[in-house]
Design an enzyme around this catalytic site. Structure first.
Site, PDB file in Angstrom:
ATOM      1  N   ASP A  57       0.765  -1.258   0.000  1.00 54.60           N
ATOM      2  CA  ASP A  57       0.000   0.000   0.000  1.00 54.60           C
ATOM      3  C   ASP A  57       0.799   1.313   0.000  1.00 54.60           C
ATOM      4  O   ASP A  57       1.741   1.458   0.779  1.00 54.60           O
ATOM      5  CB  ASP A  57      -0.860   0.108   1.270  1.00 54.60           C
ATOM      6  CG  ASP A  57      -1.550  -1.174   1.640  1.00 54.60           C
ATOM      7  OD1 ASP A  57      -1.471  -2.152   0.903  1.00 54.60           O
ATOM      8  OD2 ASP A  57      -2.200  -1.176   2.709  1.00 54.60           O
ATOM      9  N   PHE A 113       2.128  -0.655  10.027  1.00 55.40           N
ATOM     10  CA  PHE A 113       1.155  -0.903   8.965  1.00 55.40           C
ATOM     11  C   PHE A 113       0.708   0.428   8.334  1.00 55.40           C
ATOM     12  O   PHE A 113       1.201   1.486   8.666  1.00 55.40           O
ATOM     13  CB  PHE A 113      -0.046  -1.681   9.532  1.00 55.40           C
ATOM     14  CG  PHE A 113       0.113  -3.186   9.460  1.00 55.40           C
ATOM     15  CD1 PHE A 113       1.357  -3.780   9.382  1.00 55.40           C
ATOM     16  CD2 PHE A 113      -1.008  -4.012   9.473  1.00 55.40           C
ATOM     17  CE1 PHE A 113       1.495  -5.171   9.307  1.00 55.40           C
ATOM     18  CE2 PHE A 113      -0.900  -5.392   9.397  1.00 55.40           C
ATOM     19  CZ  PHE A 113       0.346  -5.977   9.319  1.00 55.40           C
ATOM     20  N   ARG A 187      -7.524  -0.900  11.609  1.00 59.66           N
ATOM     21  CA  ARG A 187      -6.296  -0.323  11.060  1.00 59.66           C
ATOM     22  C   ARG A 187      -6.499   0.720   9.952  1.00 59.66           C
ATOM     23  O   ARG A 187      -7.592   1.043   9.570  1.00 59.66           O
ATOM     24  CB  ARG A 187      -5.406  -1.438  10.527  1.00 59.66           C
ATOM     25  CG  ARG A 187      -6.050  -2.344   9.490  1.00 59.66           C
ATOM     26  CD  ARG A 187      -5.021  -3.393   9.046  1.00 59.66           C
ATOM     27  NE  ARG A 187      -5.571  -4.325   8.091  1.00 59.66           N
ATOM     28  CZ  ARG A 187      -6.087  -5.511   8.414  1.00 59.66           C
ATOM     29  NH1 ARG A 187      -6.116  -5.917   9.666  1.00 59.66           N
ATOM     30  NH2 ARG A 187      -6.563  -6.301   7.470  1.00 59.66           N
ATOM     31  N   GLU A 239     -10.421  -2.454   4.476  1.00 59.03           N
ATOM     32  CA  GLU A 239      -9.066  -1.960   4.700  1.00 59.03           C
ATOM     33  C   GLU A 239      -8.928  -0.563   4.079  1.00 59.03           C
ATOM     34  O   GLU A 239      -9.729  -0.162   3.238  1.00 59.03           O
ATOM     35  CB  GLU A 239      -8.037  -2.901   4.050  1.00 59.03           C
ATOM     36  CG  GLU A 239      -8.041  -4.309   4.646  1.00 59.03           C
ATOM     37  CD  GLU A 239      -6.918  -5.201   4.138  1.00 59.03           C
ATOM     38  OE1 GLU A 239      -6.318  -5.905   4.954  1.00 59.03           O
ATOM     39  OE2 GLU A 239      -6.652  -5.199   2.925  1.00 59.03           O
TER      40      GLU A 239
HETATM   41  C1  FRU Z   1      -3.797  -3.647   2.792  1.00 56.37           C
HETATM   42  C2  FRU Z   1      -3.169  -4.037   4.115  1.00 56.37           C
HETATM   43  C3  FRU Z   1      -3.540  -3.043   5.189  1.00 56.37           C
HETATM   44  C4  FRU Z   1      -2.420  -3.189   6.173  1.00 56.37           C
HETATM   45  C5  FRU Z   1      -1.240  -3.424   5.280  1.00 56.37           C
HETATM   46  C6  FRU Z   1      -0.200  -4.345   5.844  1.00 56.37           C
HETATM   47  O1  FRU Z   1      -3.118  -4.134   1.697  1.00 56.37           O
HETATM   48  O2  FRU Z   1      -3.539  -5.335   4.476  1.00 56.37           O
HETATM   49  O3  FRU Z   1      -4.820  -3.233   5.738  1.00 56.37           O
HETATM   50  O4  FRU Z   1      -2.252  -2.058   6.975  1.00 56.37           O
HETATM   51  O5  FRU Z   1      -1.754  -3.980   4.075  1.00 56.37           O
HETATM   52  O6  FRU Z   1       0.925  -4.384   5.038  1.00 56.37           O
END
Ligand code: FRU
Length: 516
Positions: A57, A113, A187, A239
């Site tokens: 991300d 994250f 998150r 997410e």
């Molecule tokens: C989305 C995700 C987020 C998380 C991150 C972890 O692709 O799963 O929800 O913060 O990637 O790398």
């Protein structure tokens, strides 16, 4: 303009004009990265990818003093996902990137994250000063040891700040600032300043809904409301949310857009980005949309976790996404690095057939950064070769809403086929014969997208890179992004009419030289 083609299968009239642009010079020096690092097989030449190792991300997109910052989920030791850091790069023009050192690394509270960043202009946090306002990032701490204990409190939200334009970061001593009382997935905080209620708002996803929290100083937060249960797609975990206003094009009215990424459950399998249109009153997000309505920012398989830049100049809403899909991201056949981002896209809210739609288009900066090569065109029998010595760039035009295909192919007969089916009123991208597809059972597929516009001809703009294509149909109302792994670049572009006669207008081919 470009090449204008009026094509009828019986007789053809081809007119074309080319405008030569000067390619940007000394790209390698300006990025600080030797060109050889960006020359591996499949390495994108028009997109951001990390110099080496794994990326997912985009995080902390924020603009300050002429620089658009990109932080990103990064594992600096391998080309698969691992303990997450925030990698860092900046761009001044949304096209060319300068790679910078890692911004944030895991600590005793957990891995770093996804999250966001803002410029705290009036120093509400006290992390900087009135003269030198801090850049403040909020990210999710993912604590793998607590996760193993199964207590479901392993994701909390922490802060870090920078008083040197994002170059170095200090974690807040009283982290985490938002704790967790038993939400397994909690998150990806995305912050913004809400002028009407004079407070910071952060949107955080919590499994099947989004929560809104408010703060006066970025440090102490209070939950204000939530949205989502029963709305849109719930075929996976929610997410990476984003909440921002957009003014309806040509009107004065403003609506709020809530972006929610979802994995799995995307429109063509795996991960995808849905959005809701509604209102935000400083506490709650509400929508008149039917609960069952699902809208996607991009219908292709490879645009995930996209968020917008905080503080982009001129009121623009600019988004960038991760150009991959969790269904196969860790298996794609790249060697020293894995994953690239989409091009920067500008979002607009348009009213179409009585409905509101979020449209996205490539930022215009992208075209001014390239050069235009010679355009070739041969006689038309049942297929028109648009150009046979293409490599990377933008193909644009407008074609009647009848059945047709645009084929990108190489000397090995590998191909990516983009098409329209009038009867079913849908677009497709077929990458089943696009090169290496063996690394995953779900990769060699044809993906579909509904056509939303009803106009007689379909305008399109297609960004073609070494291993990706992004297509913006009907002024970005339907978008599809797809990656692929050909043995050599797709050098030939042809239009294959499947109906006769077929009219295609203003097709232009613009080669864009490497940004690296
Ligand atoms: C989305 C995700 C987020 C998380 C991150 C972890 O692709 O799963 O929800 O913060 O990637 O790398």
């Amino acid at each position: 303009m470009g090449l204008r083609i009026v094509l009828a299968l019986a007789g053809t009239l081809i007119l074309f004009t080319c405008t030569k642009k000067t390619p940007p010079s000394e790209l390698a020096e300006s990025t600080g990265v030797p060109v050889k690092e960006y020359a591996e097989k499949y390495r994108p030449q028009l997109h951001f990818s990390p110099p080496a190792h794994w990326m997912n991300d985009p995080n902390g997109l924020v603009y300050l003093d002429g620089e658009y910052h990109l932080f990103y989920q990064y594992y600096p030791e391998d080309i698969i996902w691992g303990p997450m850091h925030w990698g860092h790069a900046v761009t001044k023009d949304l096209v060319h990137w300068i790679n910078l050192p890692i911004a944030l690394a895991p600590d005793s509270l957990g891995m770093i994250f996804s999250g966001s960043a803002v410029v705290d202009k009036t120093n509400t946090s006290g992390f900087g000063s009135a003269e030198n306002p801090p850049m403040v990032a909020m990210f999710t701490y993912h604590n793998a040891s607590r996760e193993k204990l199964g207590t479901d409190d392993h994701e909390t939200q922490g802060l870090a700040y920078s008083i040197d334009k994002g170059r170095t970061w200090t974690k807040y001593e009283h982290n985490p600032v938002i704790g967790n009382h038993g939400m397994k997935d909690f998150r990806d905080p995305k912050m913004f300043w809400h002028e009407a209620s004079k407070q910071w708002i952060v949107t955080i996803v919590a499994g099947d809904h989004a929560q809104f929290h408010g703060s006066k100083d970025l440090k102490s937060w209070k939950k204000l409301g939530e949205f989502g249960q029963g709305y849109g797609s719930h075929d996976g975990v929610w997410e990476c949310p984003d909440l921002f206003p957009l003014t309806i094009a040509g009107e004065k009215k403003q609506k709020w857009i809530l972006i929610v990424n979802i994995n799995p459950g995307g429109p063509n399998g795996g991960s995808g980005t849905q959005y809701f249109i509604g209102d935000f009153d400083g506490k709650k997000f509400t929508t008149d949309q039917k609960k069952t309505k699902v809208s996607w920012i991009d219908y292709g398989p490879d645009n995930y976790a996209g968020i917008t830049w905080s503080g982009a100049p001129n009121g623009r809403t600019l988004l960038i996404g991760w150009m991959s899909n969790w269904s196969y991201a860790q298996q794609v056949p790249t060697s020293t690095w894995r994953s690239a981002n989409t091009v920067a896209r500008e979002l607009k809210l348009v009213r179409l057939n009585g409905e509101l739609v979020v449209a996205s288009e490539v930022v215009p900066e992208f075209e001014t950064a390239g050069s235009l090569g010679k355009v070739m065109s041969k006689s038309v029998t049942d297929s028109l070769e648009i150009v046979n010595d293409f490599s990377t760039g933008i193909i644009k035009g407008s074609i009647e809403a009848k059945d047709w295909e645009i084929k990108l192919s190489n000397q090995k007969h590998e191909r990516v086929v983009i098409g329209f089916e009038a009867l079913k009123n849908r677009f497709y991208i077929d990458r089943s014969a696009s090169g290496d597809t063996n690394f995953s059972k779900v990769f060699a597929v044809r993906s579909y997208a509904p056509r939303i516009s009803k106009s007689k001809s379909i305008s399109f703009s297609m960004v073609v890179d070494v291993s990706s294509v992004e297509i913006f149909f009907d002024e970005g109302v339907t978008v599809m992004t797809s990656i692929f792994f050909p043995d050599t670049v797709m050098s030939k572009v042809s239009l294959v009419p499947k109906a006769s006669p077929l009219q295609a207008d203003s097709i232009s081919v613009e080669r864009i030289s490497s940004i690296w």
